[in-house]
Write an enzyme that holds these catalytic residues in place. Sequence first.
Site, mmCIF file in Angstrom:
data_model
loop_
_atom_site.group_PDB
_atom_site.id
_atom_site.type_symbol
_atom_site.label_atom_id
_atom_site.label_comp_id
_atom_site.label_asym_id
_atom_site.label_seq_id
_atom_site.Cartn_x
_atom_site.Cartn_y
_atom_site.Cartn_z
ATOM 1 N N CYS A 63 -3.275 76.408 -9.515
ATOM 2 C CA CYS A 63 -2.023 76.870 -10.090
ATOM 3 C C CYS A 63 -1.045 77.296 -9.004
ATOM 4 O O CYS A 63 -0.750 78.471 -8.837
ATOM 5 C CB CYS A 63 -2.377 78.040 -10.996
ATOM 6 S SG CYS A 63 -1.011 78.663 -11.885
ATOM 7 N N GLU A 64 -0.608 76.345 -8.207
ATOM 8 C CA GLU A 64 0.319 76.601 -7.101
ATOM 9 C C GLU A 64 0.955 75.278 -6.748
ATOM 10 O O GLU A 64 0.257 74.279 -6.609
ATOM 11 C CB GLU A 64 -0.464 77.066 -5.861
ATOM 12 C CG GLU A 64 -0.131 78.462 -5.471
ATOM 13 C CD GLU A 64 -0.555 78.827 -4.074
ATOM 14 O OE1 GLU A 64 -0.010 78.277 -3.103
ATOM 15 O OE2 GLU A 64 -1.424 79.700 -3.979
ATOM 16 N N GLY B 169 -6.766 69.963 22.230
ATOM 17 C CA GLY B 169 -5.425 69.731 21.716
ATOM 18 C C GLY B 169 -4.986 68.295 21.602
ATOM 19 O O GLY B 169 -3.947 68.008 21.005
ATOM 20 N N PRO C 181 -12.206 69.643 23.484
ATOM 21 C CA PRO C 181 -11.633 68.852 22.398
ATOM 22 C C PRO C 181 -12.329 69.167 21.076
ATOM 23 O O PRO C 181 -13.541 69.372 21.032
ATOM 24 C CB PRO C 181 -11.933 67.407 22.824
ATOM 25 C CG PRO C 181 -13.204 67.518 23.603
ATOM 26 C CD PRO C 181 -13.142 68.848 24.316
ATOM 27 N N ARG D 176 -10.473 68.307 17.403
ATOM 28 C CA ARG D 176 -9.951 67.321 16.462
ATOM 29 C C ARG D 176 -10.212 65.881 16.889
ATOM 30 O O ARG D 176 -10.615 65.045 16.069
ATOM 31 C CB ARG D 176 -8.435 67.537 16.328
ATOM 32 C CG ARG D 176 -7.778 66.708 15.242
ATOM 33 C CD ARG D 176 -6.251 66.815 15.347
ATOM 34 N NE ARG D 176 -5.775 68.173 15.434
ATOM 35 C CZ ARG D 176 -5.400 68.915 14.391
ATOM 36 N NH1 ARG D 176 -5.424 68.414 13.181
ATOM 37 N NH2 ARG D 176 -4.984 70.160 14.563
HETATM 38 C C1 LIG Z 1 -8.345 75.161 18.686
HETATM 39 C C2 LIG Z 1 -8.730 75.200 20.099
HETATM 40 C C3 LIG Z 1 -9.285 74.075 20.707
HETATM 41 C C4 LIG Z 1 -9.454 72.752 20.001
HETATM 42 O O1 LIG Z 1 -8.224 72.186 19.657
HETATM 43 P P1 LIG Z 1 -8.182 70.675 19.104
HETATM 44 O O2 LIG Z 1 -6.755 70.449 18.815
HETATM 45 O O3 LIG Z 1 -9.025 70.627 17.882
HETATM 46 O O4 LIG Z 1 -8.705 69.788 20.176
HETATM 47 C C5 LIG Z 1 -9.686 74.177 22.023
HETATM 48 N N1 LIG Z 1 -9.558 75.332 22.721
HETATM 49 C C6 LIG Z 1 -9.018 76.435 22.164
HETATM 50 C C7 LIG Z 1 -8.905 77.673 22.964
HETATM 51 C C8 LIG Z 1 -8.594 76.424 20.830
HETATM 52 O O5 LIG Z 1 -8.061 77.507 20.294
#
Ligand SMILES: *Cc1c(COP(=O)(O)O)cnc(C)c1O
Length: 433
Positions: free
Chosen positions: A344-345, A239, A274, A276
């Site tokens: 087309c949106e 996250g 992690p 993203r």
């Molecule tokens: C999506 C998710 C992640 C990764 O989230 P990022 O924001 O990409 O780091 C990790 N654990 C779970 C359970 C997720 O659903």
Amino acid sequence: MSEFSYRNGELHAEQRAVADLAAVVGTPFYCYSTAAIEQSYRAFHGALAGLDATICYAMKANSNLAVVKTLAALGAGADVVSGGELQRALAAGVPPQKIVFSGVGKSAGELVAALEQGIHQINVESAPELALLSQLATARDITAKVALRVNPDIDAGTHAKITTGTKANKFGVDIDHAPDLYAVARDLPGIRAVGIAVHIGSQITNLPPFHAAFARVAALVSLLRQQGHDITRLDLGGGLGIAYRDEPPPSLTDYAAIVRETVADTGCSLTFEPGRCIVGNAGILVSRVLLVKENAGRRFVIIDAAMNDLTRPAMYDAWHNILPVVEPDPKAAPTATDVVGPICESSDTFATERALPPLAAGDLIIFTGAGAYGAVMASTYNSRPLIPEIMVRGAAHGVVRRRQTMAEMLAQDSLPDWLRTSAGTAAKPVEVS
Ligand SMILES: *Cc1c(COP(=O)(O)O)cnc(C)c1O
């Protein structure tokens, strides 16, 4: 430092001119930098130094085999959310002992695959899932190692579609009722509940919600131990956000300090998931301008990439920086420009009234920050084939996913008996690039 920068007036991915790569696979395409992936992994790993921590890369951010294999070579495990991702993780060489299976709805088939592979841990999110898993495990004479995912009721302060840790979300077990589920787990023959998992959302850029969530988890560890449960593992999810514009990214050091402050003295081994922040800024989307059109005083740049290729702007109102591949003349005044795809949106819009240097038909542009939740979320909407992915390493490149062909797409459709006529001959598909 970004691995995507201008050299002699031309945008490069590491040491490779992006225009060269466009000549190899055509546009649009995704391009990933090996060095950028490695740097962000090492930075995350380094920030956790001294902790008993395993990094299980969240594959849903980018599950290309080459990306996962690059990370596996650095020692990363994988967090998978489907049977398909489990297979990809194994195919990329991630050892089962480093795979965690997350997700709010796993099928019996997916759970069986995870059990038979002997993965590190299954993160269970509900009482019915726990019962099913116990039954499947017992039938195979296996004891499933489980963490219960709790929902700490913390608002991560992120986009509504990617916040997961409040009571209004479908994820996890309400933290106040977690002890009840642990008691149930203790009596189930196929289950060994060894840990607690938490994941409160994605693209989290201010850190206090992590602090609040991890502190609640640490308190739960004490409570469960008092009740006689042997809690040895914590999975703190993913996250952590990245910078998409030019804002400062959240500090890894501060994130790690929160971890140390809240959960380090539980003595539990830690898993991080992690996604993203490992791959987000390690990828770009490259596209070509089809035409420029003025309409009622607005300037539209219509490009050959669309919302089916990169969904984030349409889905999350996400911002991606847009750069021309040929470095713009610093004297050229930027103009307010709408950058749109051909679908087309009206939601097929990448940028609205963005100050951009002059662009003309045929010009190449890139979107930065496209390494996470880019290619993996693509669809074939409008019968647009899935676009290729290239990985660069120094001056070398590999096509790590080729462009889907129209023949492949058509071959997946078939006609029911009553629409098949002997007279009808299928037209030979024409490949457009
Ligand atoms: C999506 C998710 C992640 C990764 O989230 P990022 O924001 O990409 O780091 C990790 N654990 C779970 C359970 C997720 O659903």
